[in-house]
Design a protein around this motif. Structure first.
Motif, PDB file in Angstrom:
ATOM      1  N   GLU A  18      -8.620  14.953  39.327  1.00 26.33           N
ATOM      2  CA  GLU A  18      -9.198  13.818  38.601  1.00 26.33           C
ATOM      3  C   GLU A  18      -9.977  14.283  37.375  1.00 26.33           C
ATOM      4  OE1 GLU A  18      -9.732  10.221  37.305  1.00 26.33           O
ATOM      5  OE2 GLU A  18      -8.559  10.555  39.121  1.00 26.33           O
ATOM      6  N   ILE A  19     -10.731  15.359  37.511  1.00 27.66           N
ATOM      7  CA  ILE A  19     -11.446  15.910  36.348  1.00 27.66           C
ATOM      8  C   ILE A  19     -10.450  16.335  35.280  1.00 27.66           C
ATOM      9  CG2 ILE A  19     -12.853  17.856  35.554  1.00 27.66           C
ATOM     10  CD1 ILE A  19     -14.369  17.611  38.278  1.00 27.66           C
ATOM     11  N   ALA A  20      -9.384  17.012  35.692  1.00 30.37           N
ATOM     12  CA  ALA A  20      -8.349  17.428  34.733  1.00 30.37           C
ATOM     13  C   ALA A  20      -7.732  16.213  34.053  1.00 30.37           C
ATOM     14  CB  ALA A  20      -7.274  18.255  35.442  1.00 30.37           C
ATOM     15  N   PHE A  21      -7.445  15.160  34.834  1.00 28.18           N
ATOM     16  CA  PHE A  21      -6.843  13.952  34.266  1.00 28.18           C
ATOM     17  C   PHE A  21      -7.772  13.308  33.249  1.00 28.18           C
ATOM     18  CE2 PHE A  21      -6.196   9.407  34.009  1.00 28.18           C
ATOM     19  CZ  PHE A  21      -4.835   9.323  33.762  1.00 28.18           C
ATOM     20  N   GLU A  22      -9.033  13.147  33.590  1.00 27.32           N
ATOM     21  CA  GLU A  22      -9.968  12.481  32.679  1.00 27.32           C
ATOM     22  C   GLU A  22     -10.176  13.282  31.402  1.00 27.32           C
ATOM     23  OE1 GLU A  22     -10.762   9.401  32.971  1.00 27.32           O
ATOM     24  OE2 GLU A  22     -10.037   9.187  35.017  1.00 27.32           O
ATOM     25  N   LEU A  23     -10.278  14.595  31.512  1.00 29.24           N
ATOM     26  CA  LEU A  23     -10.382  15.424  30.312  1.00 29.24           C
ATOM     27  C   LEU A  23      -9.146  15.260  29.434  1.00 29.24           C
ATOM     28  CD1 LEU A  23     -11.958  18.682  31.799  1.00 29.24           C
ATOM     29  CD2 LEU A  23     -13.051  17.041  30.246  1.00 29.24           C
ATOM     30  N   TYR A  24      -7.984  15.287  30.068  1.00 23.67           N
ATOM     31  CA  TYR A  24      -6.743  15.079  29.329  1.00 23.67           C
ATOM     32  C   TYR A  24      -6.714  13.690  28.693  1.00 23.67           C
ATOM     33  CZ  TYR A  24      -1.988  13.930  28.222  1.00 23.67           C
ATOM     34  OH  TYR A  24      -0.881  13.487  27.541  1.00 23.67           O
ATOM     35  N   PRO A  30      -5.428  11.840  22.924  1.00 24.49           N
ATOM     36  CA  PRO A  30      -5.531  11.311  21.558  1.00 24.49           C
ATOM     37  C   PRO A  30      -5.046  12.293  20.493  1.00 24.49           C
ATOM     38  CG  PRO A  30      -7.536  10.828  22.772  1.00 24.49           C
ATOM     39  CD  PRO A  30      -6.719  11.767  23.626  1.00 24.49           C
ATOM     40  N   LEU A  31      -5.228  13.579  20.753  1.00 23.52           N
ATOM     41  CA  LEU A  31      -4.765  14.593  19.796  1.00 23.52           C
ATOM     42  C   LEU A  31      -3.249  14.750  19.819  1.00 23.52           C
ATOM     43  CD1 LEU A  31      -7.486  17.332  20.445  1.00 23.52           C
ATOM     44  CD2 LEU A  31      -7.363  15.732  18.516  1.00 23.52           C
ATOM     45  N   LEU A  32      -2.666  14.715  21.022  1.00 26.59           N
ATOM     46  CA  LEU A  32      -1.223  14.929  21.162  1.00 26.59           C
ATOM     47  C   LEU A  32      -0.403  13.662  20.899  1.00 26.59           C
ATOM     48  CD1 LEU A  32      -1.027  17.147  24.378  1.00 26.59           C
ATOM     49  CD2 LEU A  32      -0.824  17.873  21.991  1.00 26.59           C
ATOM     50  N   PHE A  33      -0.887  12.519  21.403  1.00 23.58           N
ATOM     51  CA  PHE A  33      -0.096  11.293  21.376  1.00 23.58           C
ATOM     52  C   PHE A  33      -0.719  10.172  20.558  1.00 23.58           C
ATOM     53  CE2 PHE A  33       1.328  13.480  25.205  1.00 23.58           C
ATOM     54  CZ  PHE A  33       2.702  13.364  25.107  1.00 23.58           C
ATOM     55  N   GLY A  34      -1.949  10.360  20.115  1.00 21.74           N
ATOM     56  CA  GLY A  34      -2.620   9.319  19.334  1.00 21.74           C
ATOM     57  C   GLY A  34      -3.179   8.182  20.174  1.00 21.74           C
ATOM     58  N   VAL A  35      -3.209   8.333  21.498  1.00 26.29           N
ATOM     59  CA  VAL A  35      -3.753   7.301  22.382  1.00 26.29           C
ATOM     60  C   VAL A  35      -4.606   7.953  23.464  1.00 26.29           C
ATOM     61  CG1 VAL A  35      -1.847   5.659  22.064  1.00 26.29           C
ATOM     62  CG2 VAL A  35      -1.711   7.324  23.900  1.00 26.29           C
ATOM     63  N   ALA A  36      -5.704   7.279  23.793  1.00 26.99           N
ATOM     64  CA  ALA A  36      -6.491   7.677  24.963  1.00 26.99           C
ATOM     65  C   ALA A  36      -5.985   6.848  26.128  1.00 26.99           C
ATOM     66  CB  ALA A  36      -7.977   7.412  24.723  1.00 26.99           C
ATOM     67  N   LEU A  37      -5.816   7.477  27.260  1.00 29.46           N
ATOM     68  CA  LEU A  37      -5.362   6.743  28.440  1.00 29.46           C
ATOM     69  C   LEU A  37      -6.541   5.992  29.059  1.00 29.46           C
ATOM     70  CD1 LEU A  37      -3.081   9.436  30.109  1.00 29.46           C
ATOM     71  CD2 LEU A  37      -2.413   7.559  28.601  1.00 29.46           C
ATOM     72  N   ALA A  38      -6.314   4.747  29.412  1.00 25.08           N
ATOM     73  CA  ALA A  38      -7.365   3.916  30.012  1.00 25.08           C
ATOM     74  C   ALA A  38      -6.789   3.161  31.205  1.00 25.08           C
ATOM     75  CB  ALA A  38      -7.940   2.966  28.982  1.00 25.08           C
ATOM     76  N   ALA A 120       4.316   6.027  23.126  1.00 25.84           N
ATOM     77  CA  ALA A 120       3.392   7.159  23.205  1.00 25.84           C
ATOM     78  C   ALA A 120       2.502   7.075  24.445  1.00 25.84           C
ATOM     79  CB  ALA A 120       2.537   7.222  21.940  1.00 25.84           C
ATOM     80  N   TYR A 121       2.056   5.869  24.803  1.00 28.75           N
ATOM     81  CA  TYR A 121       1.189   5.732  25.971  1.00 28.75           C
ATOM     82  C   TYR A 121       1.929   6.160  27.244  1.00 28.75           C
ATOM     83  CZ  TYR A 121      -2.492   3.936  28.989  1.00 28.75           C
ATOM     84  OH  TYR A 121      -3.508   3.842  29.906  1.00 28.75           O
ATOM     85  N   THR A 122       3.163   5.725  27.380  1.00 24.41           N
ATOM     86  CA  THR A 122       3.954   6.066  28.568  1.00 24.41           C
ATOM     87  C   THR A 122       4.241   7.563  28.620  1.00 24.41           C
ATOM     88  OG1 THR A 122       4.937   3.885  28.563  1.00 24.41           O
ATOM     89  CG2 THR A 122       6.102   5.572  29.803  1.00 24.41           C
ATOM     90  N   GLN A 123       4.533   8.148  27.484  1.00 26.43           N
ATOM     91  CA  GLN A 123       4.792   9.581  27.450  1.00 26.43           C
ATOM     92  C   GLN A 123       3.545  10.375  27.818  1.00 26.43           C
ATOM     93  OE1 GLN A 123       6.779  10.653  23.727  1.00 26.43           O
ATOM     94  NE2 GLN A 123       7.608   8.571  23.663  1.00 26.43           N
ATOM     95  N   SER A 124       2.397   9.955  27.285  1.00 26.58           N
ATOM     96  CA  SER A 124       1.154  10.616  27.613  1.00 26.58           C
ATOM     97  C   SER A 124       0.790  10.405  29.082  1.00 26.58           C
ATOM     98  CB  SER A 124       0.022  10.090  26.727  1.00 26.58           C
ATOM     99  OG  SER A 124      -1.176  10.746  27.035  1.00 26.58           O
ATOM    100  N   SER A 125       1.059   9.215  29.591  1.00 19.28           N
ATOM    101  CA  SER A 125       0.816   8.914  30.999  1.00 19.28           C
ATOM    102  C   SER A 125       1.642   9.832  31.893  1.00 19.28           C
ATOM    103  CB  SER A 125       1.149   7.441  31.274  1.00 19.28           C
ATOM    104  OG  SER A 125       1.027   7.144  32.630  1.00 19.28           O
ATOM    105  N   PHE A 126       2.855  10.137  31.479  1.00 17.91           N
ATOM    106  CA  PHE A 126       3.703  11.073  32.225  1.00 17.91           C
ATOM    107  C   PHE A 126       3.020  12.435  32.331  1.00 17.91           C
ATOM    108  CE2 PHE A 126       6.808  14.523  32.095  1.00 17.91           C
ATOM    109  CZ  PHE A 126       7.491  14.295  33.269  1.00 17.91           C
ATOM    110  N   VAL A 127       2.565  12.949  31.198  1.00 17.03           N
ATOM    111  CA  VAL A 127       1.892  14.250  31.189  1.00 17.03           C
ATOM    112  C   VAL A 127       0.641  14.194  32.068  1.00 17.03           C
ATOM    113  CG1 VAL A 127       0.685  15.940  29.740  1.00 17.03           C
ATOM    114  CG2 VAL A 127       2.785  14.849  28.903  1.00 17.03           C
ATOM    115  N   GLY A 128      -0.112  13.113  31.964  1.00 16.87           N
ATOM    116  CA  GLY A 128      -1.345  12.975  32.742  1.00 16.87           C
ATOM    117  C   GLY A 128      -1.101  12.913  34.232  1.00 16.87           C
ATOM    118  N   HIS A 129      -0.147  12.089  34.666  1.00 19.74           N
ATOM    119  CA  HIS A 129       0.124  11.946  36.099  1.00 19.74           C
ATOM    120  C   HIS A 129       0.722  13.225  36.691  1.00 19.74           C
ATOM    121  CE1 HIS A 129      -0.340   7.600  35.384  1.00 19.74           C
ATOM    122  NE2 HIS A 129      -0.665   7.566  36.663  1.00 19.74           N
ATOM    123  N   VAL A 130       1.716  13.778  36.024  1.00 20.60           N
ATOM    124  CA  VAL A 130       2.355  14.995  36.545  1.00 20.60           C
ATOM    125  C   VAL A 130       1.379  16.164  36.500  1.00 20.60           C
ATOM    126  CG1 VAL A 130       4.227  16.658  36.186  1.00 20.60           C
ATOM    127  CG2 VAL A 130       4.691  14.199  36.031  1.00 20.60           C
TER     128      VAL A 130
END
Length: 148
Positions: A18-24, A30-38, A120-130
């Protein structure tokens, strides 16, 4: 591993993930995909649909964190136990499944498009979840080795 050791292991691994996910989600995405996951927004929307009440954002955030710590770690552990795959690989598979549930099943429930059009949000979500689930798998393996 006995249940007495399993519960603390899963909670610590879930916290690490969870800490890793929130930091990501807040710093790297935002740096990689231009969106913060919320993802708390999804929890709030689901609460409105399921319960008919509007949860405050902070509660949606807390519920998502609790789900990440407990639910994700248990899911990674169960996938590992059922498939006999290594823990990190079980994490990757778990993350893929959980990403699909979030973006492919739950997002449409709250009125968003399937997989949110793979933007971009879905792609970033993929990286975050995996990534989160792989961190959990790694942490479980590390904690099990230390307990042995």
């Amino acid at each position: 591993m006995p249940l007495k050791q399993t519960v603390p292991t899963l909670l610590l691994a879930g916290l690490a993930g969870e800490i890793a996910f929130e930091l990501y989600a807040w710093l790297v995405s935002p740096l990689l995909f231009g969106v913060a996951l919320a993802p708390a927004n999804l929890v709030v929307a689901l609460g409105k649909i399921a319960l008919g009440i509007t949860l405050p954002y902070w509660l949606g955030f807390a519920l998502h964190i609790a789900l990440g710590i407990v639910g994700f770690s248990v899911f990674v552990w169960l996938v590992h136990r059922l498939t006999r795959l290594g823990l990190v690989l079980s994490g990757a598979l778990s993350g893929l499944v959980l990403w699909f549930v979030a973006q492919g099943l739950l997002a449409p429930v709250v009125g968003r498009s399937f997989m949110m059009d793979f933007g971009a949000y879905t792609q970033s979500s993929f990286v975050g979840h995996v990534g989160m689930a792989m961190v959990i798998g790694y942490a479980i393996a590390l904690l099990q080795r230390r307990a042995a």
